[in-house]
Design a protein around this motif. Structure first.
Motif, PDB file in Angstrom:
ATOM      1  N   THR A   1      -8.401   9.479  -6.340  1.00 28.94           N
ATOM      2  CA  THR A   1      -9.302   9.106  -5.249  1.00 28.94           C
ATOM      3  C   THR A   1      -9.875   7.732  -5.577  1.00 28.94           C
ATOM      4  N   ALA A   2      -9.688   6.774  -4.670  1.00 29.15           N
ATOM      5  CA  ALA A   2     -10.098   5.404  -4.979  1.00 29.15           C
ATOM      6  C   ALA A   2     -10.869   4.787  -3.819  1.00 29.15           C
ATOM      7  N   THR A   3     -11.893   4.041  -4.154  1.00 28.33           N
ATOM      8  CA  THR A   3     -12.628   3.287  -3.150  1.00 28.33           C
ATOM      9  C   THR A   3     -11.756   2.195  -2.550  1.00 28.33           C
ATOM     10  N   ASP A   4     -10.882   1.604  -3.366  1.00 28.27           N
ATOM     11  CA  ASP A   4      -9.980   0.557  -2.894  1.00 28.27           C
ATOM     12  C   ASP A   4      -8.534   1.056  -3.054  1.00 28.27           C
ATOM     13  N   ASP A   5      -7.716   0.408  -3.879  1.00 28.59           N
ATOM     14  CA  ASP A   5      -6.315   0.802  -4.033  1.00 28.59           C
ATOM     15  C   ASP A   5      -6.160   1.980  -4.992  1.00 28.59           C
ATOM     16  N   GLY A   6      -5.121   2.780  -4.748  1.00 28.93           N
ATOM     17  CA  GLY A   6      -4.849   3.897  -5.635  1.00 28.93           C
ATOM     18  C   GLY A   6      -4.109   3.457  -6.889  1.00 28.93           C
ATOM     19  N   ILE A   7      -2.882   2.938  -6.729  1.00 25.65           N
ATOM     20  CA  ILE A   7      -2.074   2.434  -7.834  1.00 25.65           C
ATOM     21  C   ILE A   7      -1.657   1.012  -7.499  1.00 25.65           C
ATOM     22  N   ARG A   8      -1.947   0.080  -8.414  1.00 24.81           N
ATOM     23  CA  ARG A   8      -1.580  -1.320  -8.170  1.00 24.81           C
ATOM     24  C   ARG A   8      -0.955  -1.901  -9.428  1.00 24.81           C
ATOM     25  N   GLY A   9       0.296  -2.295  -9.318  1.00 27.01           N
ATOM     26  CA  GLY A   9       0.962  -3.007 -10.397  1.00 27.01           C
ATOM     27  C   GLY A   9       1.274  -4.404  -9.910  1.00 27.01           C
ATOM     28  N   LYS A  10       0.760  -5.414 -10.578  1.00 22.21           N
ATOM     29  CA  LYS A  10       0.957  -6.777 -10.092  1.00 22.21           C
ATOM     30  C   LYS A  10       2.436  -7.127 -10.026  1.00 22.21           C
ATOM     31  N   ASP A  11       3.162  -6.912 -11.132  1.00 24.37           N
ATOM     32  CA  ASP A  11       4.574  -7.283 -11.161  1.00 24.37           C
ATOM     33  C   ASP A  11       5.465  -6.216 -10.537  1.00 24.37           C
ATOM     34  N   SER A  12       5.127  -4.940 -10.744  1.00 27.49           N
ATOM     35  CA  SER A  12       5.929  -3.874 -10.152  1.00 27.49           C
ATOM     36  C   SER A  12       5.234  -2.538 -10.304  1.00 27.49           C
ATOM     37  N   VAL A  13       5.632  -1.607  -9.453  1.00 27.26           N
ATOM     38  CA  VAL A  13       5.331  -0.192  -9.631  1.00 27.26           C
ATOM     39  C   VAL A  13       6.672   0.529  -9.623  1.00 27.26           C
ATOM     40  N   TYR A  14       6.974   1.198 -10.720  1.00 29.01           N
ATOM     41  CA  TYR A  14       8.269   1.873 -10.892  1.00 29.01           C
ATOM     42  C   TYR A  14       7.996   3.344 -11.169  1.00 29.01           C
ATOM     43  N   ILE A  15       8.461   4.213 -10.275  1.00 32.88           N
ATOM     44  CA  ILE A  15       8.204   5.645 -10.410  1.00 32.88           C
ATOM     45  C   ILE A  15       9.536   6.374 -10.521  1.00 32.88           C
TER      46      ILE A  15
ATOM     47  N   GLY B   1      -9.072   4.027  -0.306  1.00 26.89           N
ATOM     48  CA  GLY B   1      -9.850   3.293   0.675  1.00 26.89           C
ATOM     49  C   GLY B   1      -9.152   2.050   1.168  1.00 26.89           C
ATOM     50  N   ALA B   2      -8.064   1.658   0.496  1.00 24.52           N
ATOM     51  CA  ALA B   2      -7.234   0.532   0.946  1.00 24.52           C
ATOM     52  C   ALA B   2      -5.780   0.997   0.917  1.00 24.52           C
ATOM     53  N   ASP B   3      -4.942   0.419   0.038  1.00 23.27           N
ATOM     54  CA  ASP B   3      -3.537   0.811  -0.058  1.00 23.27           C
ATOM     55  C   ASP B   3      -3.371   1.891  -1.129  1.00 23.27           C
ATOM     56  N   ALA B   4      -2.437   2.814  -0.882  1.00 26.70           N
ATOM     57  CA  ALA B   4      -2.228   3.893  -1.851  1.00 26.70           C
ATOM     58  C   ALA B   4      -1.427   3.413  -3.055  1.00 26.70           C
ATOM     59  N   ILE B   5      -0.247   2.795  -2.817  1.00 21.81           N
ATOM     60  CA  ILE B   5       0.610   2.283  -3.886  1.00 21.81           C
ATOM     61  C   ILE B   5       1.025   0.864  -3.504  1.00 21.81           C
ATOM     62  N   LYS B   6       0.855  -0.098  -4.426  1.00 22.49           N
ATOM     63  CA  LYS B   6       1.181  -1.470  -4.043  1.00 22.49           C
ATOM     64  C   LYS B   6       1.556  -2.311  -5.256  1.00 22.49           C
ATOM     65  N   SER B   7       2.339  -3.371  -4.982  1.00 24.56           N
ATOM     66  CA  SER B   7       2.630  -4.413  -5.958  1.00 24.56           C
ATOM     67  C   SER B   7       2.362  -5.749  -5.287  1.00 24.56           C
ATOM     68  N   THR B   8       1.802  -6.704  -6.038  1.00 24.16           N
ATOM     69  CA  THR B   8       1.185  -7.855  -5.386  1.00 24.16           C
ATOM     70  C   THR B   8       1.713  -9.223  -5.790  1.00 24.16           C
ATOM     71  N   ASN B   9       2.613  -9.310  -6.771  1.00 29.42           N
ATOM     72  CA  ASN B   9       3.069 -10.618  -7.259  1.00 29.42           C
ATOM     73  C   ASN B   9       3.949 -11.284  -6.193  1.00 29.42           C
ATOM     74  N   ASP B  10       3.471 -12.365  -5.617  1.00 25.04           N
ATOM     75  CA  ASP B  10       4.220 -13.087  -4.590  1.00 25.04           C
ATOM     76  C   ASP B  10       4.647 -14.470  -5.067  1.00 25.04           C
ATOM     77  N   ILE B  11       4.592 -14.690  -6.374  1.00 27.58           N
ATOM     78  CA  ILE B  11       4.926 -16.005  -6.933  1.00 27.58           C
ATOM     79  C   ILE B  11       6.210 -15.950  -7.750  1.00 27.58           C
ATOM     80  N   ASP B  12       6.300 -15.030  -8.687  1.00 22.67           N
ATOM     81  CA  ASP B  12       7.424 -14.972  -9.622  1.00 22.67           C
ATOM     82  C   ASP B  12       8.628 -14.266  -8.993  1.00 22.67           C
ATOM     83  N   VAL B  13       9.787 -14.881  -9.123  1.00 31.21           N
ATOM     84  CA  VAL B  13      11.020 -14.311  -8.597  1.00 31.21           C
ATOM     85  C   VAL B  13      11.332 -13.004  -9.314  1.00 31.21           C
ATOM     86  N   GLY B  14      11.696 -11.983  -8.565  1.00 28.44           N
ATOM     87  CA  GLY B  14      12.023 -10.693  -9.149  1.00 28.44           C
ATOM     88  C   GLY B  14      10.832  -9.816  -9.430  1.00 28.44           C
TER      89      GLY B  14
END
Length: 297
Positions: free
Chosen positions: A62-76, A86-99
């Protein structure tokens, strides 16, 4: 075992980058057969500044904001996940590095409730299997680039789009059940090679300008392809009854705006056309089984 982590509503004397009840500046990995409960009162529940990986286990978040956030990746790889974010449930956010900036899920059970998006990536979302129940105020599955679905069962209730890729969406398998959405599928290029994708509110597919819809299309239900289909195309083969409704400008016949959807080799495919707006400049349609009684021309 059963473990619980709870943070406070405020942090004192902390690094401002630390926003998670569980936080790592490096890779973060979870494994084991136990249950982890995370209650994030300040912001995010689980945050990794590099890769976040789950191999097994049960997670009640249970999260006020994001549940799971991995900057480079989320691998399940697997596990059971119940997330109320309260925001996104599962997310990855790196928009700079290729891959980087991707979400990859091989298997698992997911019960996701999100005030924003259910699964989100700045790069790719790749879903190979699993069971998903997603209720989101915004898109249920979203990528700023590519989404690939090759298996799994999806029960989606979306305030906006069920599945939205800014560039390309490819469905190679899976059962997608959409209870509610503004658009079922949205992308510039959509290819459905296998799987079951039902109708949703008569707005099955939203194509971007110069987009295309193709593939086998054998399991697609009655629905609307809505939006400009400029230099792209709508093409494929139907091995069962396939009704296609197009609303909006469908132009540039020379560019293959509507190549046609012929019946399958067994003769069992029937195409029903429902066209509104400008179809072709030369009023032609390469689909001999199409019902053109309502062209809107």
């Amino acid at each position: 075992g059963n473990n619980t982590i709870i943070d406070g509503e405020t942090y004192d004397n902390y690094d401002e980058d630390v926003t998670g009840a569980i936080y790592s500046k490096a890779d973060l990995s979870f494994t084991g057969a136990g249950t982890l409960n995370v209650i994030a009162n300040y912001a995010d529940a689980i945050v990794g500044k590099d890769d976040v990986k789950f191999s097994s286990g049960s997670y009640d978040i249970t999260a006020t904001d994001d549940g799971i956030r991995g900057k480079d990746s989320v691998y399940i790889v697997g596990g059971d996940f119940t997330i109320d974010a309260g925001a996104d449930a599962i997310k990855s956010t790196n928009d700079i590095d290729v891959g980087k900036g991707f979400v990859l899920i091989e298997q698992g059970n997911f019960n996701l409730t999100a005030t924003a998006k259910g699964i989100k990536a700045t790069r790719d979302v790749v879903l190979q299997g699993g069971n998903y129940s997603i209720s989101s105020t915004d898109d249920s599955i979203h990528s700023d680039h590519y989404i690939g679905i090759s298996g799994g069962t999806y029960n989606i209730d979306a305030g906006d789009d069920a599945i939205h890729a800014n560039s390309e969406l490819i469905i190679d398998g899976g059962n997608i059940n959409i209870a509610k959405a503004y658009e079922g599928l949205e992308a510039q290029v959509i290819t459905i090679n296998d799987g079951v994708v039902p109708e949703v509110n008569d707005r099955l597919v939203q194509l971007s300008s110069s987009g295309s819809l193709g593939g086998q299309l054998h399991s697609i239900a009655v629905g609307i392809v809505e939006g400009a289909v400029g230099d792209g195309h709508i093409a494929g083969s139907a091995d069962r009854t396939l009704a296609v409704a197009i609303e909006g400008a469908v132009a540039n016949h020379d560019g293959g705006a509507f190549v046609g959807i012929p019946p399958g080799s067994d003769g069992g495919g029937v195409v029903l056309g429902h066209f509104e707006g400008n179809v072709f400049a030369d009023d032609s349609l390469v689909a001999p089984q199409a019902d053109r009684r309502r062209t809107g021309l």
